[in-house]
Each structure stands twice: as structure tokens, then as C-alpha cells.
Write an enzyme that holds these catalytic residues in place. Structure first.
Site, PDB file in Angstrom:
ATOM      1  N   LYS A  61      52.526  53.168  12.099  1.00 45.18           N
ATOM      2  CA  LYS A  61      51.644  53.717  13.003  1.00 45.18           C
ATOM      3  C   LYS A  61      50.116  53.339  13.062  1.00 45.18           C
ATOM      4  CE  LYS A  61      49.766  57.778  13.184  1.00 45.18           C
ATOM      5  NZ  LYS A  61      49.648  59.285  13.481  1.00 45.18           N
ATOM      6  N   ASP A  99      53.155  57.844  17.645  1.00 49.50           N
ATOM      7  CA  ASP A  99      52.855  59.367  17.376  1.00 49.50           C
ATOM      8  C   ASP A  99      53.538  60.324  17.826  1.00 49.50           C
ATOM      9  OD1 ASP A  99      51.986  59.358  19.842  1.00 49.50           O
ATOM     10  OD2 ASP A  99      49.754  59.928  19.402  1.00 49.50           O
TER      11      ASP A  99
END
Length: 247
Positions: free
Chosen positions: A141, A159
Site C-alpha cells: 500500500k 487501504d
């Protein structure tokens, strides 16, 4: 929502029973609407270069971008590059970043991150996913945030908001972030991935909330198989909409 279904007995391999082609078409229609609805969608972390974005993204774990943006000017003034960060005073860093929460663990990650950048990459942030994910405190991420916004390398940033929105949209039923990344990425041209991530995250933060989505104020409600999970009354839903980043 009407879907184009497979013939009886066939395995559609899509969460909603749509054909893969129908799912792709619907996903892209939703994307177009959301891009129009959020023309200002962007990374909400303040940064001037790849080093600042990397540090800010590490700090953003389990806190808000607003809180991170509140501490990074002081942090970057004191430690403007990886070499300065690697030699930083632990107590001073902890004091600066304390408002972001988990400040002791984050300080440990930042000091190790600065050292790794100096020792292995000459103090520069690498521009490849395979290198970024080897750094302390950096997962896919964080790496995709940095690649997409500092290096213009397309990536899907999964996320909690993006994962939730993608599942509600019926784009995937995966819960593993890497699986979500691949499933969503398969629906769109690679060049669109970074901006798509911003748009979906904006939507998750502002309308498609975790506990009570504002379905009655959603611009893609008619295309969403999860419509009705949240407030459908337009007036009540409008009161649930957030208009900016959460403090």
C-alpha cells in the site's frame, strides 16, 4: 441493479453473477461518474518529494492525513532527508510525531527506514515496487502511494476505504489487500490506477462510510449492488456526507 448474467449452470466468477465483460463495463461506468463527482481527488498527504511522501505515508498508519500533515512540517525541517533521519534523535522524533499515535513504533520504523535508504539506496527513495517493499515499515500500500504520486508509476492503493468500496460495488469479494489490488486493477487500464485509487478513497471517506454509508447521496447508487445498506433518504443521507478530510 440489473446485471448481465451467465447462462444457467455456468460459473460467472464474479461476485454479482455478472459476466466478466458486464462487470468491467459497469465498473468503468461507475469510475467515470466518480471522477466527475470528485474532480479534486488526490493524495491528501502534503509532500514535496518522494522522501517526504514515503515518511508521511508510514506515519499515516492508523491515523488521519490531517494529523500527519500537522507534524510533518516540523519533522522535515529538522530531518530534511534520509541521512538526517537515519541519524535522528529518537526522543526528539517521538516528541514531534506523538500526535499521530503509536509514536514509539513509528519512530522505530522511521529510524530504520532512514538507515536502510542510506545503506542500500544511497539515501534516495527507490522507484521500484520490489525495492520499496524491502524497506522497514513499507508494504505494498505504501509503495503504491509513493510510486503513483512521486514517480508517476501507476498503482492501486488498497487501504481500508478502497477495499470496502470495491467490495460494496461488487467489483471483488476478496478481503486480502493484494487480491483486491489485482482484482480492481484487472478492470481498468493500468494508466488509470493511481487516479482511480484517489477517487475510490475520496468516495469511501466522504460518502461510502464503513458504519453508515450515505446511499441516498451516492452518485453511483443506481449502479451499486449494495444500495440500501446505508441511509437511502436523500435529506438524511446528505447530512452524513463529509465534505473534507477527517481531522
Amino acid at each position: 441493479m440489473s446485471v448481465e448474467s451467465h447462462p444457467s449452470g455456468a460459473d460467472p466468477q464474479t461476485p454479482t453473477g455478472e459476466t466478466p465483460l458486464a462487470l468491467t463495463r459497469r465498473a468503468r461506468r461507475m469510475s467515470r461518474v466518480l471522477h466527475e463527482h470528485y474532480p479534486d481527488a488526490r493524495c491528501e498527504l502534503d509532500f514535496a518529494d518522494a522522501y517526504q511522501l514515503l515518511v508521511a505515508t508510514v506515519l499515516s498508519a492508523q491515523t488521519t492525513d490531517v494529523r500527519v500533515n500537522g507534524v510533518t512540517p516540523t519533522l522535515f525541517a529538522r530531518y530534511p532527508d534520509a541521512r538526517a533521519l537515519a541519524a535522528a534523535d529518537r526522543t526528539e522524533v517521538e516528541t514531534i510525531i506523538q500526535p499521530t499515535g503509536f509514536f514509539r513504533a513509528k519512530t522505530e520504523s522511521l529510524l530504520k527506514l532512514g538507515a536502510a535508504l542510506v545503506e542500500r539506496f544511497g539515501g534516495q527513495v527507490p522507484g521500484r515496487l520490489s525495492d520499496l517493499v524491502t524497506l522497514p515499515g513499507v508494504g505494498r500500500k505504501t509503495a503504491n502511494v509513493v510510486l503513483g504520486n512521486a514517480f508517476d508509476v501507476p498503482g492501486i492503493t488498497v487501504d481500508t476505504h478502497l477495499g470496502r468500496v470495491a467490495r460494496r460495488f461488487g467489483w471483488t469479494d476478496e478481503t486480502d489487500p493484494v487480491a483486491v489490488e489485482h482484482a480492481v486493477g484487472a478492470l481498468f487500464p493500468r494508466r488509470d490506477w493511481t487516479q482511480l485509487s484517489h477517487v475510490l478513497i475520496f468516495h469511501g471517506r466522504r460518502i461510502c462510510h464503513a458504519r453508515k454509508p450515505a446511499c441516498g447521496a451516492c452518485p453511483v447508487a443506481r449502479l451499486c449492488p449494495s444500495y440500501g445498506e446505508g441511509e437511502t433518504d436523500p435529506a438524511a443521507a446528505a447530512r452524513l456526507v463529509r465534505t473534507g478530510p477527517r481531522a
